[in-house]
Design a protein around this motif. Structure first.
Motif, mmCIF file in Angstrom:
data_model
loop_
_atom_site.group_PDB
_atom_site.id
_atom_site.type_symbol
_atom_site.label_atom_id
_atom_site.label_comp_id
_atom_site.label_asym_id
_atom_site.label_seq_id
_atom_site.Cartn_x
_atom_site.Cartn_y
_atom_site.Cartn_z
ATOM 1 N N ALA A 179 0.840 -1.200 0.000
ATOM 2 C CA ALA A 179 0.000 0.000 0.000
ATOM 3 C C ALA A 179 0.872 1.246 0.000
ATOM 4 O O ALA A 179 1.961 1.263 0.575
ATOM 5 C CB ALA A 179 -0.910 0.008 1.225
ATOM 6 N N SER A 180 0.393 2.307 -0.656
ATOM 7 C CA SER A 180 1.108 3.573 -0.616
ATOM 8 C C SER A 180 0.814 4.259 0.718
ATOM 9 O O SER A 180 -0.290 4.136 1.251
ATOM 10 C CB SER A 180 0.678 4.475 -1.776
ATOM 11 N N ASP A 181 1.782 4.968 1.259
ATOM 12 C CA ASP A 181 1.645 5.688 2.524
ATOM 13 C C ASP A 181 1.006 4.801 3.595
ATOM 14 O O ASP A 181 -0.053 5.129 4.151
ATOM 15 C CB ASP A 181 0.825 6.966 2.315
ATOM 16 N N PRO A 182 1.631 3.667 3.907
ATOM 17 C CA PRO A 182 1.011 2.705 4.812
ATOM 18 C C PRO A 182 0.730 3.240 6.214
ATOM 19 O O PRO A 182 -0.277 2.870 6.821
ATOM 20 C CB PRO A 182 2.013 1.545 4.841
ATOM 21 N N ALA A 183 1.576 4.126 6.736
ATOM 22 C CA ALA A 183 1.353 4.635 8.093
ATOM 23 C C ALA A 183 0.067 5.452 8.172
ATOM 24 O O ALA A 183 -0.740 5.286 9.093
ATOM 25 C CB ALA A 183 2.546 5.470 8.548
ATOM 26 N N SER A 184 -0.150 6.339 7.191
ATOM 27 C CA SER A 184 -1.359 7.157 7.176
ATOM 28 C C SER A 184 -2.602 6.294 6.962
ATOM 29 O O SER A 184 -3.627 6.482 7.610
ATOM 30 C CB SER A 184 -1.247 8.211 6.074
ATOM 31 N N ARG A 185 -2.503 5.343 6.050
ATOM 32 C CA ARG A 185 -3.641 4.460 5.786
ATOM 33 C C ARG A 185 -3.948 3.568 6.995
ATOM 34 O O ARG A 185 -5.106 3.313 7.305
ATOM 35 C CB ARG A 185 -3.377 3.630 4.529
ATOM 36 N N ALA A 186 -2.911 3.114 7.681
ATOM 37 C CA ALA A 186 -3.115 2.291 8.867
ATOM 38 C C ALA A 186 -3.855 3.070 9.946
ATOM 39 O O ALA A 186 -4.765 2.548 10.600
ATOM 40 C CB ALA A 186 -1.765 1.795 9.399
ATOM 41 N N ARG A 187 -3.473 4.334 10.121
ATOM 42 C CA ARG A 187 -4.163 5.162 11.116
ATOM 43 C C ARG A 187 -5.621 5.369 10.719
ATOM 44 O O ARG A 187 -6.522 5.307 11.562
ATOM 45 C CB ARG A 187 -3.451 6.510 11.268
ATOM 46 N N ILE A 222 -7.527 3.353 8.958
ATOM 47 C CA ILE A 222 -8.253 2.095 9.169
ATOM 48 C C ILE A 222 -8.528 1.879 10.649
ATOM 49 O O ILE A 222 -9.642 1.516 11.050
ATOM 50 C CB ILE A 222 -7.452 0.918 8.572
ATOM 51 N N THR A 223 -7.515 2.114 11.481
ATOM 52 C CA THR A 223 -7.687 1.943 12.925
ATOM 53 C C THR A 223 -8.743 2.901 13.462
ATOM 54 O O THR A 223 -9.604 2.512 14.262
ATOM 55 C CB THR A 223 -6.336 2.155 13.642
ATOM 56 N N ALA A 274 -18.240 -3.132 6.152
ATOM 57 C CA ALA A 274 -16.948 -2.795 6.751
ATOM 58 C C ALA A 274 -15.800 -3.251 5.853
ATOM 59 O O ALA A 274 -14.801 -2.544 5.715
ATOM 60 C CB ALA A 274 -16.829 -3.432 8.135
ATOM 61 N N THR A 275 -15.956 -4.406 5.233
ATOM 62 C CA THR A 275 -14.914 -4.904 4.327
ATOM 63 C C THR A 275 -14.694 -3.923 3.182
ATOM 64 O O THR A 275 -13.556 -3.593 2.836
ATOM 65 C CB THR A 275 -15.296 -6.293 3.777
ATOM 66 N N GLU A 325 -11.254 -1.865 2.553
ATOM 67 C CA GLU A 325 -10.556 -2.022 1.269
ATOM 68 C C GLU A 325 -10.330 -0.665 0.612
ATOM 69 O O GLU A 325 -9.263 -0.391 0.057
ATOM 70 C CB GLU A 325 -11.337 -2.946 0.339
ATOM 71 N N ALA A 326 -11.312 0.213 0.692
ATOM 72 C CA ALA A 326 -11.158 1.557 0.122
ATOM 73 C C ALA A 326 -10.062 2.330 0.859
ATOM 74 O O ALA A 326 -9.288 3.077 0.248
ATOM 75 C CB ALA A 326 -12.478 2.313 0.192
ATOM 76 N N LEU A 327 -9.986 2.154 2.178
ATOM 77 C CA LEU A 327 -8.952 2.839 2.954
ATOM 78 C C LEU A 327 -7.565 2.265 2.678
ATOM 79 O O LEU A 327 -6.569 2.993 2.736
ATOM 80 C CB LEU A 327 -9.272 2.747 4.451
#
Length: 196
Positions: A135-143, A145-146, A169-170, A174-176
């Protein structure tokens, strides 16, 4: 944590989930644990010590849940990981995990208690999974999603009109996650995933 401390802390988490932090007293926990009056105060001398014990028990339960995960993170596609995260998060809103989740939410709402370290650990785990997925920019996307899952879980437990729709939710997760570029997946700790 000793068996007796664990018994008392588990009872305390039940009291916390049902009555909030104000309802967590030594006497209430004694009653919930089926122990004689004074048992809780012999183990946790003050209210703060009792609350600290509850936080420690939550961390222990989180680690146990991660170790007992029925399957390693599914990094075959964004859709597969999203479905897995949605299913695991939905479980946090159903018995028996809903009590632990409610207790965590009660603690998080108290201004004197800081659960930042635990939260950041889950964000770091999600970041690691998204990096492995490409994923691109995984840290931002992880936040994101969380944050989404924390909000969804809160609404499901707080609002009688809300249910946890795993398919919805899935799609949101997935979009995030966004588009991913396949990578040579590094070793990802199979016991870690950002479900709570």
């Amino acid at each position: 944590m000793s068996d007796r401390r664990r018994l008392i802390a588990d009872a305390g988490l039940g009291v916390l989930a049902e009555r909030g932090l104000r309802g967590v007293t030594h006497r209430a926990v004694d009653s919930a644990a089926g122990l004689s009056t004074g048992s809780t105060s012999n183990v946790f001398r003050t209210k703060q010590a009792l609350v600290d014990g509850l936080v420690a028990r939550l961390v222990e339960l989180d680690l146990a849940a991660l170790e007992a995960a029925d399957a390693p993170p599914d990094l075959s596609s964004p859709a597969a990981l999203a479905a897995q995260l949605a299913q695991r998060s939905a479980a946090l809103t159903r018995p028996p995990m809903d009590t632990i989740t409610r207790a965590r939410q009660q603690l998080a709402l108290d201004p004197a208690i800081d659960l930042s370290a635990q939260h950041e650990e889950f964000v770091a785990m999600a970041t690691q999974l998204l990096q492995a997925l490409g994923a691109s920019d995984p840290a931002s996307r992880a936040r994101s999603i969380t944050d989404y899952l924390d909000g969804l879980i809160f609404h499901v437990l707080a609002l009688r009109s809300r249910t946890f729709d795993v398919a919805e939710a899935t799609r949101a997760i997935e979009a995030l996650i966004g588009p991913c570029t396949p990578t040579d997946q590094p070793n990802v700790d199979n016991h870690h995933s950002p479900d709570r």
